[in-house]
Motif scaffolding. Structure first.
Motif, PDB file in Angstrom:
ATOM      1  N   VAL A   3       0.664  -1.286  -0.023  1.00  0.00           N
ATOM      2  CA  VAL A   3       0.157  -0.033  -0.108  1.00  0.00           C
ATOM      3  C   VAL A   3       0.945   1.352  -0.053  1.00  0.00           C
ATOM      4  CG1 VAL A   3      -1.652   1.008   1.157  1.00  0.00           C
ATOM      5  CG2 VAL A   3      -1.877  -1.065   1.347  1.00  0.00           C
ATOM      6  N   THR A  25      -1.733   5.397 -12.878  1.00  0.00           N
ATOM      7  CA  THR A  25      -2.550   5.312 -11.841  1.00  0.00           C
ATOM      8  C   THR A  25      -4.135   5.423 -12.545  1.00  0.00           C
ATOM      9  OG1 THR A  25      -2.563   7.914 -11.583  1.00  0.00           O
ATOM     10  CG2 THR A  25      -1.098   6.802 -10.332  1.00  0.00           C
ATOM     11  N   ASP A  61     -10.155   5.087  -4.291  1.00  0.00           N
ATOM     12  CA  ASP A  61      -8.920   4.410  -4.190  1.00  0.00           C
ATOM     13  C   ASP A  61      -8.037   4.695  -5.452  1.00  0.00           C
ATOM     14  OD1 ASP A  61      -9.754   3.854  -1.602  1.00  0.00           O
ATOM     15  OD2 ASP A  61      -9.625   1.722  -2.034  1.00  0.00           O
ATOM     16  N   LYS A  63      -5.452   2.619  -8.084  1.00  0.00           N
ATOM     17  CA  LYS A  63      -4.579   1.637  -8.472  1.00  0.00           C
ATOM     18  C   LYS A  63      -3.524   1.866  -9.312  1.00  0.00           C
ATOM     19  CE  LYS A  63      -6.351  -0.937 -11.516  1.00  0.00           C
ATOM     20  NZ  LYS A  63      -7.157  -2.027 -12.552  1.00  0.00           N
ATOM     21  N   HIS A  64      -2.160   1.468  -8.820  1.00  0.00           N
ATOM     22  CA  HIS A  64      -0.927   1.609  -9.443  1.00  0.00           C
ATOM     23  C   HIS A  64      -0.529   0.629 -10.335  1.00  0.00           C
ATOM     24  CE1 HIS A  64       0.367   5.659  -7.675  1.00  0.00           C
ATOM     25  NE2 HIS A  64      -0.551   5.016  -6.522  1.00  0.00           N
ATOM     26  N   THR A  65      -0.380   0.596 -11.620  1.00  0.00           N
ATOM     27  CA  THR A  65      -0.002  -0.480 -12.419  1.00  0.00           C
ATOM     28  C   THR A  65       1.367  -0.187 -13.292  1.00  0.00           C
ATOM     29  OG1 THR A  65      -1.441   0.259 -14.339  1.00  0.00           O
ATOM     30  CG2 THR A  65      -2.551  -1.127 -12.868  1.00  0.00           C
ATOM     31  N   GLU A  72      -0.936  -4.758 -11.763  1.00  0.00           N
ATOM     32  CA  GLU A  72      -1.189  -4.025 -10.580  1.00  0.00           C
ATOM     33  C   GLU A  72      -0.242  -4.401  -9.488  1.00  0.00           C
ATOM     34  OE1 GLU A  72      -4.440  -2.801  -7.222  1.00  0.00           O
ATOM     35  OE2 GLU A  72      -4.937  -4.244  -8.988  1.00  0.00           O
ATOM     36  N   ARG A  75      -1.207   0.061  -4.361  1.00  0.00           N
ATOM     37  CA  ARG A  75      -2.588   0.611  -4.271  1.00  0.00           C
ATOM     38  C   ARG A  75      -2.584   1.711  -3.074  1.00  0.00           C
ATOM     39  NH1 ARG A  75      -7.915  -2.825  -4.453  1.00  0.00           N
ATOM     40  NH2 ARG A  75      -7.006  -3.227  -6.540  1.00  0.00           N
ATOM     41  N   GLN A  77      -5.015   3.379  -0.685  1.00  0.00           N
ATOM     42  CA  GLN A  77      -6.281   3.616  -0.115  1.00  0.00           C
ATOM     43  C   GLN A  77      -6.641   4.660   0.601  1.00  0.00           C
ATOM     44  OE1 GLN A  77      -6.098  -0.294   1.964  1.00  0.00           O
ATOM     45  NE2 GLN A  77      -6.599  -1.466  -0.004  1.00  0.00           N
TER      46      GLN A  77
END
Length: 79
Positions: A3, A25, A61, A63-65, A72, A75, A77
């Motif tokens: 995280v 993102t 939220d 999400k980082h990929t 992925e 993340r 949050q």
């Protein structure tokens, strides 16, 4: 899945390739988004107003990929 504490793209090693990349993102609904939606329904915000939290990126939220392999690996949050 680790995280992170930032909604902005971050530098990190790619989990599959090992090269250093800047993550892409994407906003995704999380617990905070669902709680706000439920709270608006409780206070009788009908006619679609309860779905506003899903449209505001600062309430979702992140999400980082990896931009190369699309996997992925981070993340953010908000709750």
């Amino acid at each position: 899945m680790p995280v992170v504490r930032s909604a902005t793209p971050a530098q990190s090693p790619c989990p599959s390739g090992g090269k250093h990349i800047v993550t892409a993102t994407t906003p995704i609904p999380g617990a905070r988004t669902w709680l706000l939606c439920t709270g608006l329904l409780v206070f009788r915000c009908f006619l679609g107003c309860c779905f506003i939290p899903f449209c505001v990126d600062s309430l979702t939220d992140v999400k980082h990929t990896c931009p190369v392999c699309q996997q992925e690996h981070l993340r953010y949050q908000r709750l």
